[in-house]
Design an enzyme around this catalytic site. Structure first.
Site, PDB file in Angstrom:
ATOM      1  N   ASP A 150     -50.492   5.873 -30.700  1.00 28.65           N
ATOM      2  CA  ASP A 150     -51.467   6.737 -30.202  1.00 28.65           C
ATOM      3  C   ASP A 150     -50.451   7.790 -29.497  1.00 28.65           C
ATOM      4  OD1 ASP A 150     -53.675   5.323 -30.706  1.00 28.65           O
ATOM      5  OD2 ASP A 150     -53.974   4.680 -28.714  1.00 28.65           O
TER       6      ASP A 150
ATOM      7  N   HIS B 203     -65.638  13.293 -33.425  1.00 30.43           N
ATOM      8  CA  HIS B 203     -67.230  13.000 -33.404  1.00 30.43           C
ATOM      9  C   HIS B 203     -67.704  14.392 -33.461  1.00 30.43           C
ATOM     10  CE1 HIS B 203     -65.112  10.337 -30.299  1.00 30.43           C
ATOM     11  NE2 HIS B 203     -65.783   9.450 -31.043  1.00 30.43           N
TER      12      HIS B 203
ATOM     13  N   ARG C  48     -53.032  10.392 -37.845  1.00 31.56           N
ATOM     14  CA  ARG C  48     -54.482  10.409 -37.228  1.00 31.56           C
ATOM     15  C   ARG C  48     -54.479  11.709 -36.525  1.00 31.56           C
ATOM     16  NH1 ARG C  48     -55.389   7.138 -32.496  1.00 31.56           N
ATOM     17  NH2 ARG C  48     -55.907   5.021 -33.811  1.00 31.56           N
TER      18      ARG C  48
HETATM   19  P1  FDA Z   1     -65.650  17.519 -28.951  1.00 32.74           P
HETATM   20  O1  FDA Z   1     -64.889  16.887 -27.472  1.00 32.74           O
HETATM   21  O2  FDA Z   1     -65.393  18.845 -29.288  1.00 32.74           O
HETATM   22  O3  FDA Z   1     -66.658  16.884 -29.079  1.00 32.74           O
HETATM   23  C1  FDA Z   1     -67.582  17.071 -30.014  1.00 32.74           C
HETATM   24  C2  FDA Z   1     -68.941  16.488 -30.156  1.00 32.74           C
HETATM   25  O4  FDA Z   1     -68.802  15.064 -30.325  1.00 32.74           O
HETATM   26  C3  FDA Z   1     -69.803  16.240 -28.625  1.00 32.74           C
HETATM   27  O5  FDA Z   1     -70.632  17.404 -28.297  1.00 32.74           O
HETATM   28  C4  FDA Z   1     -70.581  15.042 -28.662  1.00 32.74           C
HETATM   29  O6  FDA Z   1     -71.571  15.167 -29.452  1.00 32.74           O
HETATM   30  C5  FDA Z   1     -69.553  14.026 -29.143  1.00 32.74           C
HETATM   31  N1  FDA Z   1     -68.478  13.340 -28.410  1.00 32.74           N
HETATM   32  C6  FDA Z   1     -67.131  13.738 -28.176  1.00 32.74           C
HETATM   33  N2  FDA Z   1     -66.650  13.043 -27.158  1.00 32.74           N
HETATM   34  C7  FDA Z   1     -67.853  12.091 -26.927  1.00 32.74           C
HETATM   35  C8  FDA Z   1     -67.864  11.148 -25.749  1.00 32.74           C
HETATM   36  N3  FDA Z   1     -66.741  10.950 -25.007  1.00 32.74           N
HETATM   37  N4  FDA Z   1     -69.082  10.747 -25.662  1.00 32.74           N
HETATM   38  C9  FDA Z   1     -70.194  11.000 -26.342  1.00 32.74           C
HETATM   39  N5  FDA Z   1     -70.030  11.841 -27.220  1.00 32.74           N
HETATM   40  C10 FDA Z   1     -68.936  12.491 -27.530  1.00 32.74           C
HETATM   41  N6  FDA Z   1     -56.650  11.579 -28.254  1.00 32.74           N
HETATM   42  C11 FDA Z   1     -55.212  11.740 -27.890  1.00 32.74           C
HETATM   43  O7  FDA Z   1     -54.802  12.698 -27.066  1.00 32.74           O
HETATM   44  N7  FDA Z   1     -54.312  10.783 -28.305  1.00 32.74           N
HETATM   45  C12 FDA Z   1     -54.804   9.821 -29.141  1.00 32.74           C
HETATM   46  O8  FDA Z   1     -54.005   9.087 -29.673  1.00 32.74           O
HETATM   47  C13 FDA Z   1     -56.114   9.798 -29.638  1.00 32.74           C
HETATM   48  N8  FDA Z   1     -56.839   8.762 -30.365  1.00 32.74           N
HETATM   49  C14 FDA Z   1     -57.926   8.935 -30.729  1.00 32.74           C
HETATM   50  C15 FDA Z   1     -58.316   7.872 -31.844  1.00 32.74           C
HETATM   51  C16 FDA Z   1     -59.894   8.067 -32.146  1.00 32.74           C
HETATM   52  C17 FDA Z   1     -60.172   7.182 -33.422  1.00 32.74           C
HETATM   53  C18 FDA Z   1     -60.482   8.961 -31.696  1.00 32.74           C
HETATM   54  C19 FDA Z   1     -61.917   9.466 -32.118  1.00 32.74           C
HETATM   55  C20 FDA Z   1     -60.295  10.023 -30.699  1.00 32.74           C
HETATM   56  C21 FDA Z   1     -58.805   9.669 -30.176  1.00 32.74           C
HETATM   57  N9  FDA Z   1     -58.466  10.793 -29.199  1.00 32.74           N
HETATM   58  C22 FDA Z   1     -57.162  10.722 -28.851  1.00 32.74           C
HETATM   59  C23 FDA Z   1     -59.355  11.571 -28.250  1.00 32.74           C
HETATM   60  C24 FDA Z   1     -59.653  12.925 -29.142  1.00 32.74           C
HETATM   61  O9  FDA Z   1     -58.425  13.553 -28.727  1.00 32.74           O
HETATM   62  C25 FDA Z   1     -60.767  13.857 -28.302  1.00 32.74           C
HETATM   63  O10 FDA Z   1     -60.440  13.814 -26.800  1.00 32.74           O
HETATM   64  C26 FDA Z   1     -62.035  12.998 -28.492  1.00 32.74           C
HETATM   65  O11 FDA Z   1     -61.958  12.568 -29.941  1.00 32.74           O
HETATM   66  C27 FDA Z   1     -63.170  14.086 -28.274  1.00 32.74           C
HETATM   67  O12 FDA Z   1     -63.046  15.174 -29.309  1.00 32.74           O
HETATM   68  P2  FDA Z   1     -64.043  15.277 -30.424  1.00 32.74           P
HETATM   69  O13 FDA Z   1     -63.288  15.589 -31.892  1.00 32.74           O
HETATM   70  O14 FDA Z   1     -64.845  14.324 -30.782  1.00 32.74           O
HETATM   71  O15 FDA Z   1     -64.723  16.601 -30.161  1.00 32.74           O
END
Ligand code: FDA
Length: 308
Positions: free
Chosen positions: A132, A228, A185
């Site tokens: 990560d 997401h 990733r």
């Molecule tokens: P964004 O935050 O813009 O959200 C878009 C939409 O997704 C929201 O409107 C909501 O609908 C949904 N959503 C997002 N987060 C949600 C939550 N917590 N609860 C409910 N709904 C939510 N980061 C990092 O710095 N180092 C890492 O190693 C990792 N590893 C990692 C692995 C995996 C498999 C995932 C999915 C994510 C990570 N992350 C991470 C976290 C990543 O950086 C980020 O903070 C989150 O995925 C939220 O960003 P989104 O891309 O989902 O979009």
């Protein structure tokens, strides 16, 4: 940065609140939405339930910033047990770990030794170790360590790293890593970073995410697109369609308990999906970062706490 996001990130670093929350029954119940349980058997059960839905897992033993070499070694041991479980129970799973959990703050040499041993174990178990990405003070050291371990004989394709779209440097890092055959990733990034290193505006992070996704999908390696965000997912699907790419040449990744509807619908559409499944008693900082991403979660969890 919106005020609530900053507040939750600040809370994620509060030691006394953390101690209180992790030891309380109420805290455990709150965290259960995003954390599969406290024991290895819990995470194995969660991985099997996901597999029944056609979803792969990446297993994460929660913990970060350990303060003694003994703790770092014990963190490594848990991962050896996870790799054993993946092999013996034939789980469709790999593991995700953090370098600060393996002693990076104390002794980077120790962290490297522990991770290299885990990667060797992953090779024997025919699976994969994802490192990560944490805050920007670790970016360069994490990338360097993954490159060294990946270059060791037999390790090719068995260790990969995470790249965060909010950092300005990420396109260059992707070119270096994919040039060496290292799987990535891609995520947006979950830490608090200064504007000198990271895009402060969501729209710029999103635009960079799309650009980096395109770099990855045309690199000839199997990567993870971790989000997401429906717009990011739509942009990925559109790119795949327009370039005639195989939808199975990469995987979408999401976090345990988040957008389960979307996880299932992508599987139905024929895209590989992997869910990041965390477990363990040290759930507090992970949980607070999830609230920081979506403060409405706090309300959602509070409501569900009182439902039978
Ligand atoms: P964004 O935050 O813009 O959200 C878009 C939409 O997704 C929201 O409107 C909501 O609908 C949904 N959503 C997002 N987060 C949600 C939550 N917590 N609860 C409910 N709904 C939510 N980061 C990092 O710095 N180092 C890492 O190693 C990792 N590893 C990692 C692995 C995996 C498999 C995932 C999915 C994510 C990570 N992350 C991470 C976290 C990543 O950086 C980020 O903070 C989150 O995925 C939220 O960003 P989104 O891309 O989902 O979009």
């Amino acid at each position: 940065m919106p005020i609530l996001r900053s507040a939750f990130i600040a809370l994620s670093q509060n030691a006394s609140l953390r101690k209180f929350a992790e030891q309380s029954e109420m805290g455990r119940r709150m965290s259960s939405r995003f954390v599969a349980g406290m024991e290895i058997q819990d995470v194995v059960r969660a991985a099997k339930e996901l597999a029944d839905l056609g979803i792969a897992s990446t297993l994460d033993s929660l913990g970060e910033n350990v303060t003694t070499p003994g703790e770092a070694r014990r963190s490594g041991e848990v991962y050896h047990r996870l790799l054993d479980a993946i092999e013996s129970q034939k789980l469709n799973a790999n593991v995700s770990l953090k370098l600060t959990q393996m002693g990076m703050d104390l002794d980077p040499g120790l962290a490297e030794e522990i991770v290299a041993e885990l990667v060797q174990h992953a090779v024997a178990a025919n699976t994969f170790v994802r490192v990560d990405m944490e805050g920007s003070q670790y970016t360069q050291a994490t990338i360097d360590m993954v490159r060294r371990i990946h270059a060791l004989p037999g390790n090719r394709g068995h260790v990969g790293v995470v790249i965060q779209a909010y950092l300005y440097r990420s396109a260059q890092d992707i070119r270096t890593l994919t040039g060496e055959g290292i799987r990535i990733r891609l995520c947006k990034g979950a830490y608090k970073e200064p504007a000198s290193l990271a895009f402060p505006e969501k729209k710029d992070v999103d635009a960079n995410f799309v650009k980096l996704m395109q770099l990855l999908l045309t690199s000839g390696l199997y990567h993870g697109i971790a989000t997401h965000d429906e717009q990011m997912i739509a942009a990925t699907k559109q790119f795949v369609r327009e370039h005639g790419l195989d939808p199975r040449s990469f995987e979408f990744q999401m976090l345990y308990g988040i957008r389960r509807d979307l996880q299932r619908s992508l599987v139905k559409e024929g895209f590989p999906m992997r869910v990041y499944v965390p477990f363990g008693t040290e759930w507090y900082p992970y949980f607070m970062r999830r609230l920081a991403e979506r403060p409405a979660n706090a309300l959602f969890i509070a409501k569900n706490l009182f439902k039978k």
